[in-house]
Write a protein that holds these residues in place. Structure first.
Motif, PDB file in Angstrom:
ATOM      1  N   GLY A  37       0.770  -1.236   0.000  1.00  0.00           N
ATOM      2  CA  GLY A  37       0.000   0.000   0.000  1.00  0.00           C
ATOM      3  C   GLY A  37       0.797   1.280   0.000  1.00  0.00           C
ATOM      4  O   GLY A  37       0.321   2.315  -0.439  1.00  0.00           O
ATOM      5  N   MET A  39       3.762   1.683  -1.521  1.00  0.00           N
ATOM      6  CA  MET A  39       4.645   1.766  -2.688  1.00  0.00           C
ATOM      7  C   MET A  39       3.936   2.502  -3.818  1.00  0.00           C
ATOM      8  O   MET A  39       3.200   1.919  -4.591  1.00  0.00           O
ATOM      9  CB  MET A  39       5.077   0.376  -3.129  1.00  0.00           C
ATOM     10  CG  MET A  39       5.957  -0.298  -2.102  1.00  0.00           C
ATOM     11  SD  MET A  39       6.681  -1.817  -2.701  1.00  0.00           S
ATOM     12  CE  MET A  39       7.945  -1.175  -3.779  1.00  0.00           C
ATOM     13  N   ASN A  40       4.186   3.779  -3.897  1.00  0.00           N
ATOM     14  CA  ASN A  40       3.572   4.613  -4.917  1.00  0.00           C
ATOM     15  C   ASN A  40       4.656   5.253  -5.746  1.00  0.00           C
ATOM     16  O   ASN A  40       5.650   5.747  -5.206  1.00  0.00           O
ATOM     17  CB  ASN A  40       2.699   5.683  -4.251  1.00  0.00           C
ATOM     18  CG  ASN A  40       1.833   6.403  -5.248  1.00  0.00           C
ATOM     19  OD1 ASN A  40       2.318   6.949  -6.228  1.00  0.00           O
ATOM     20  ND2 ASN A  40       0.539   6.402  -5.007  1.00  0.00           N
ATOM     21  N   THR A  60       0.987  -1.854  -9.904  1.00  0.00           N
ATOM     22  CA  THR A  60       0.876  -1.681  -8.459  1.00  0.00           C
ATOM     23  C   THR A  60      -0.211  -2.613  -7.934  1.00  0.00           C
ATOM     24  O   THR A  60      -1.239  -2.811  -8.575  1.00  0.00           O
ATOM     25  CB  THR A  60       0.561  -0.228  -8.063  1.00  0.00           C
ATOM     26  OG1 THR A  60      -0.649   0.190  -8.679  1.00  0.00           O
ATOM     27  CG2 THR A  60       1.687   0.708  -8.456  1.00  0.00           C
ATOM     28  N   ASN A  63      -2.424  -0.830  -3.539  1.00  0.00           N
ATOM     29  CA  ASN A  63      -1.941   0.527  -3.329  1.00  0.00           C
ATOM     30  C   ASN A  63      -3.114   1.480  -3.122  1.00  0.00           C
ATOM     31  O   ASN A  63      -3.336   1.962  -2.038  1.00  0.00           O
ATOM     32  CB  ASN A  63      -1.082   0.957  -4.513  1.00  0.00           C
ATOM     33  CG  ASN A  63      -0.287   2.209  -4.242  1.00  0.00           C
ATOM     34  OD1 ASN A  63      -0.521   2.888  -3.269  1.00  0.00           O
ATOM     35  ND2 ASN A  63       0.640   2.527  -5.101  1.00  0.00           N
ATOM     36  N   GLU A  64      -3.886   1.736  -4.158  1.00  0.00           N
ATOM     37  CA  GLU A  64      -4.980   2.703  -4.082  1.00  0.00           C
ATOM     38  C   GLU A  64      -6.321   2.030  -3.790  1.00  0.00           C
ATOM     39  O   GLU A  64      -6.509   0.848  -4.046  1.00  0.00           O
ATOM     40  CB  GLU A  64      -5.120   3.458  -5.416  1.00  0.00           C
ATOM     41  CG  GLU A  64      -3.899   4.194  -5.863  1.00  0.00           C
ATOM     42  CD  GLU A  64      -3.041   3.425  -6.853  1.00  0.00           C
ATOM     43  OE1 GLU A  64      -1.985   3.932  -7.233  1.00  0.00           O
ATOM     44  OE2 GLU A  64      -3.410   2.293  -7.221  1.00  0.00           O
ATOM     45  N   GLN A  70      -4.721   5.462 -10.653  1.00  0.00           N
ATOM     46  CA  GLN A  70      -3.397   4.859 -10.463  1.00  0.00           C
ATOM     47  C   GLN A  70      -2.315   5.935 -10.476  1.00  0.00           C
ATOM     48  O   GLN A  70      -2.521   7.033 -10.973  1.00  0.00           O
ATOM     49  CB  GLN A  70      -3.131   3.805 -11.525  1.00  0.00           C
ATOM     50  CG  GLN A  70      -3.058   4.336 -12.941  1.00  0.00           C
ATOM     51  CD  GLN A  70      -3.076   3.220 -13.965  1.00  0.00           C
ATOM     52  OE1 GLN A  70      -3.701   2.197 -13.760  1.00  0.00           O
ATOM     53  NE2 GLN A  70      -2.402   3.422 -15.076  1.00  0.00           N
ATOM     54  N   ARG A  77      -2.967  -1.634 -12.417  1.00  0.00           N
ATOM     55  CA  ARG A  77      -3.016  -1.710 -10.963  1.00  0.00           C
ATOM     56  C   ARG A  77      -4.078  -2.693 -10.514  1.00  0.00           C
ATOM     57  O   ARG A  77      -5.018  -3.002 -11.245  1.00  0.00           O
ATOM     58  CB  ARG A  77      -3.315  -0.357 -10.347  1.00  0.00           C
ATOM     59  CG  ARG A  77      -4.756   0.054 -10.571  1.00  0.00           C
ATOM     60  CD  ARG A  77      -5.077   1.367  -9.912  1.00  0.00           C
ATOM     61  NE  ARG A  77      -6.486   1.636 -10.111  1.00  0.00           N
ATOM     62  CZ  ARG A  77      -7.319   1.917  -9.154  1.00  0.00           C
ATOM     63  NH1 ARG A  77      -6.897   1.989  -7.912  1.00  0.00           N
ATOM     64  NH2 ARG A  77      -8.573   2.156  -9.403  1.00  0.00           N
ATOM     65  N   VAL A 111       0.238   5.345   2.996  1.00  0.00           N
ATOM     66  CA  VAL A 111      -0.504   4.385   2.181  1.00  0.00           C
ATOM     67  C   VAL A 111      -1.548   5.173   1.395  1.00  0.00           C
ATOM     68  O   VAL A 111      -2.385   5.863   1.974  1.00  0.00           O
ATOM     69  CB  VAL A 111      -1.166   3.291   3.046  1.00  0.00           C
ATOM     70  CG1 VAL A 111      -2.034   2.376   2.187  1.00  0.00           C
ATOM     71  CG2 VAL A 111      -0.100   2.487   3.786  1.00  0.00           C
ATOM     72  N   GLU A 112      -1.474   5.082   0.098  1.00  0.00           N
ATOM     73  CA  GLU A 112      -2.321   5.899  -0.775  1.00  0.00           C
ATOM     74  C   GLU A 112      -3.808   5.719  -0.468  1.00  0.00           C
ATOM     75  O   GLU A 112      -4.561   6.676  -0.442  1.00  0.00           O
ATOM     76  CB  GLU A 112      -2.036   5.546  -2.235  1.00  0.00           C
ATOM     77  CG  GLU A 112      -2.527   6.550  -3.216  1.00  0.00           C
ATOM     78  CD  GLU A 112      -1.791   7.885  -3.144  1.00  0.00           C
ATOM     79  OE1 GLU A 112      -2.375   8.884  -3.588  1.00  0.00           O
ATOM     80  OE2 GLU A 112      -0.651   7.949  -2.667  1.00  0.00           O
TER      81      GLU A 112
END
Length: 187
Positions: A37, A39-40, A60, A63-64, A70, A77, A111-112
């Motif tokens: 989560g 890793m953006n 990804t 993450n989102e 994305q 993603r 975390v995005e």
């Protein structure tokens, strides 16, 4: 299936992500999967751009939130229903607390999808249980092992009305439960 898979373990540090991206370029990888989560690509834009320019795809995973777009230079993603899961966490506490409780929500702001989770929890409690006192504490992902217990333990000791702790991410529990026990609290 005929693929060559390389795992690039790290402790969530951006410098390690940069090294991993540079390694992928050097090795002429076909695709990079950023799993986790926090890793953006926005945190490593120059490397993400270099990977993109090298013709390497970026995927990804977790993450989102599904409602979010994305990140930059991401080819594909696998979004998560972060807001929906946070709403369910809130509903569980509301259903079992009879509005007679304080709640600590542990977040990881980097975390995005975390922003959507926090907003969903706030909204659900505001609409269904405005009498519940919410507290929020941030612990960056790489620092969970050192940041969670110093927040949880004193709050449990000092606040007998703190009956619920909502860790937004399941891996936080390995640090929450011992912190509660150290405080002499429930689990």
């Amino acid at each position: 299936v005929g693929i060559k898979f390389i795992d690039y373990p790290n402790q969530g540090q951006h410098t390690q992500w940069v090294q991993g991206m540079n390694t992928a370029i050097t090795m002429k990888a076909d695709v990079i999967t950023l799993l986790g989560g926090a890793m953006n690509t926005k945190y490593i834009l120059p490397q993400a751009k270099a990977v993109h320019e090298a013709g390497i795809g970026i995927v990804t995973v977790v993450n989102e939130d599904l409602s979010q777009s994305q990140g930059p230079y991401v080819t594909a993603r696998v979004g998560q229903p972060y807001a929906a899961s946070a709403k369910l966490d809130a509903d569980w506490v509301i259903m079992h607390s009879n509005c007679d409780t304080d709640v600590l929500v542990l977040t990881s702001d980097e975390v995005e999808g975390g922003v959507t989770e926090v907003n969903a929890i706030k909204k659900e409690f505001a609409e269904l249980a405005p009498c519940v006192k919410l507290r929020f504490a941030n612990a960056p992902v790489p620092e969970w092992s050192t940041k969670i217990a110093p927040v949880v333990t004193p709050l449990v000791q000092a606040n007998k009305n703190l009956k619920w702790i909502i860790p937004l991410y399941d891996s936080m529990c390995q640090f929450v439960v011992p912190a509660i026990r150290m405080a002499g609290g429930y689990d």
